[in-house]
Write an enzyme that holds these catalytic residues in place. Structure first.
Site, PDB file in Angstrom:
ATOM      1  CG  PHE A 130      -2.169  -1.015   0.866  1.00 20.00           C
ATOM      2  CD1 PHE A 130      -2.956  -0.868  -0.272  1.00 20.00           C
ATOM      3  CD2 PHE A 130      -2.461  -2.073   1.710  1.00 20.00           C
ATOM      4  CE1 PHE A 130      -4.012  -1.742  -0.548  1.00 20.00           C
ATOM      5  CE2 PHE A 130      -3.516  -2.963   1.442  1.00 20.00           C
ATOM      6  CZ  PHE A 130      -4.289  -2.789   0.313  1.00 20.00           C
ATOM      7  CB  SER A 131       0.531   4.531   1.606  1.00 18.88           C
ATOM      8  OG  SER A 131      -0.777   4.670   1.098  1.00 18.88           O
TER       9      SER A 131
END
Lengths: 415, 415
Positions: A130-131
């Site tokens: 993800f981020s």
């Protein structure tokens, strides 16, 4: 927190048998068409196998491996700390269950001192970061700045003319990197009508509603983002900034982002596995959250940061000035109004989180518990994959951030 | 051959710039929704990047590499031969352009003596192998037979009860392996209503027509295949046999096919890269044609076959009895009626093609020019990727099979 009666043990994806069987029975199937790959508890399986649900490109490793020494120690599981929210006492081992940790690794002075894989995870199995992806992209941008190929003061309109009329147009590259842009874009993960929900549809990460006529890829989506306020005043976490940053990096290099990442980080850092990178129908990688590396390669990136970009063998894999620009951290004044309760005194710079405290620790952070955490004072790097039922890290910071700090302190005092 | 004014040079995918640009302009886009990934000339790009268009799983390499020695020689490009169809004279180098070869490698006595990559191909870039995949699956089945875990005389109904009422029910495992089943299934690649077209829709390899209500995965598709004639009489090439074989292998091993392939072939053979394997929505790999390896790993498989399963270092990677069962080849009488004009005296056994002639050469063959070709007498293995405009190998056999033979003869006479 949604209704959730399953804890980490009872939601173990292997125990639940997701996608097991020839064919898997309906109750064990996970379907992209149902967005099952993004829903708890199915996501505990899917986060280790995103390429089975979505188109991906390959971030290729190079010929040379950065061999991480292994010196496992058995004293970390008992390290105790107090949770930030209710003050209860937990051990390092207990915290991993409490916050649905899938896999976790601790480097101390460059050696693996702790490494655990649970559920669907394996040392050679990529997991969505993800981020955490953002910190790779931010570091690539800083490398181009350090080489004089990008000017942090340049407005986005000069770098990407296609965005001149959008809300990004008069923001500077530095504001995009530090997420101090002011945009009409909500990062509310539980609201499908939010900015992040609309972007997810545009990128094809989640199934589009019937009759969808919205943007078909990230290049169609980003020009639709409008300005809302004045750029530069305060930090607001919005993933769309990183899509712009990825576009800028790729355009500057004249090469698609996955290939830039391979050539400039994956190969020089001696990563041990290829990474998978989610892409949209245009072939553009999801710069804000689509990278799927193996855990040890996340750790290598953190360790390269800690070492100022020079690997143990002496090669300068990441420009020292790029890391030097990141490491002071960002503006605390700009960060404070964002109200991250568990990160007092924190800041954000170049897609990295600075978590406050007297160790100068910084972190790459992704929803559901993905993290790279670097503690320069403790000479420690932690890499973690997770599949917490709740996306926002505020749900797991209370049992994570103090745990990292406690392990760091333990390593300092029991070196 | 369809209208086609582009030759190998003018249809070079890098020259055409497929998917280049941020974003790629419409005329350079390839979309799965248009089946662009399967149409010439776009497929010359897509065959090297299938994971960017379709869900895939990873066939993981192991920790140990089979290091192929390199001893390049410059005398092969000029080797001349006569095309089988019109008798024109071509050189090895010219043939590669004539038949749209993407990448090709020749092993002689275990060393790489020739290696070329064109267009979108690279040494570390997987390329779809199409039905070369079948020879991997057939070899896995023979390994289980050699271990006494599968009986070639067993009817499919006993091995896969779900297929008891289908056309496969009373076929034996041997008949499935050798494709002497009699089924109502047409392998006509240019007809979307053929058996292979319907299967392609079921597996999600090509976009489904609006309102599609057919089978949703291979497990729903295979039971719909009806019998047409008597099993065992003659060879007819039908990909659905290999889907059944993959199901049998996976069920026997109690593990999904990609993991079996990794554990039993990819790791023991010291493959240098992971392979991508196309999967349907159930997670089942496309056993009949979904494997995407790198070229050198295709060559390793051919070389392991040539060596009887024992690698240069002495490890028995593939059961010798499994290869021993394959190598006599199949029944020429069963093969002849199929009418392969360019393979007189050929046969088919365990998903391998025996091409006739006095060298006992055999081949794994996939549409559009994918091949592994083993010549035991010349101690030669050729691995090839292609993107010929026409699917059927009959379009390229006239400039391929005699080329392989000429290089083999050259290696014998110029050791």
């Amino acid at each position: 927190m949604p209704d959730q009666i399953l804890d980490a043990d009872s939601s173990d994806p292997v125990l639940m048998g997701w996608m097991e069987g020839l064919p898997p029975p309906p109750e064990r199937r996970i379907r992209w068409a149902d967005a099952g790959h993004m829903r708890f508890p199915m996501h505990r399986h899917a986060y280790s196998r995103m390429r089975e649900f979505l188109p991906t490109t390959r971030v290729g490793r190079g010929a040379t491996l950065w061999d991480l020494p292994v010196a496992l120690r058995d004293d970390l599981d008992a390290v105790a700390f107090q949770a930030l929210d209710d003050g209860r006492s937990l051990t390092w081992a207990e915290a991993q269950k409490a916050n649905f940790t899938d896999a976790i690794l601790v480097l101390h002075r460059g050696a693996i001192v702790y490494e655990r894989y649970r559920g669907a995870t394996r040392p050679d199995t990529p997991h969505i970061a993800f981020s955490v992806t953002k910190s790779f992209v931010g570091t690539l941008a800083e490398m181009l700045v350090a080489e004089g190929r990008l000017d942090p003061a340049a407005p986005v309109a000069d770098l990407i003319p296609e965005l001149a009329a959008s809300g990004f147009g008069d923001a500077t590259l530095r504001q995009v990197m530090d997420m101090t842009t002011a945009l009409d874009f909500s990062e509310e993960y539980t609201d499908p009508t939010s900015g992040i929900g609309a972007m997810s549809n545009a990128l094809g990460l989640t199934p589009r509603p019937p009759g969808y006529a919205g943007p078909d890829d990230v290049f169609e989506f980003l020009p639709t983002v409008r300005k809302n306020g004045e750029h530069g005043a305060r930090f607001t976490y919005r993933t769309c900034n990183t899509e712009v940053l990825g576009w800028i990096v790729a355009r500057t290099e004249g090469e698609q982002l996955d290939r830039v990442l391979s050539r400039r980080i994956w190969q020089p850092l001696g990563m041990e596995q290829d990474a998978d990178f989610l892409i949209d129908t245009s072939g553009m990688p999801f710069a804000g959250g689509g990278l799927n590396p193996v855990l040890r390669d996340m750790a290598r990136f953190g360790e390269a940061m800690r070492l100022g970009g020079t690997l143990p063998g002496g090669s300068q894999a990441i420009h020292a000035a790029a890391i030097g620009s990141i490491l002071p951290g960002g503006s605390r004044e700009a960060f404070a109004p964002a109200g991250y309760r568990w990160i007092p005194g924190g800041s954000y710079r170049s897609q990295w989180w600075f978590v406050g405290g007297n160790h100068g620790a910084y972190s790459a952070r992704g929803i559901h518990g993905q993290a790279i955490y670097v503690d320069p004072v403790a000479e420690m790097v932690i890499a973690r994959f997770g599949s917490h039922p709740v996306a926002a890290n505020s749900a797991l910071d209370p049992t994570s951030l103090p745990a990292y700090k406690a392990v760091a302190d333990h390593l300092i005092s029991h070196g």
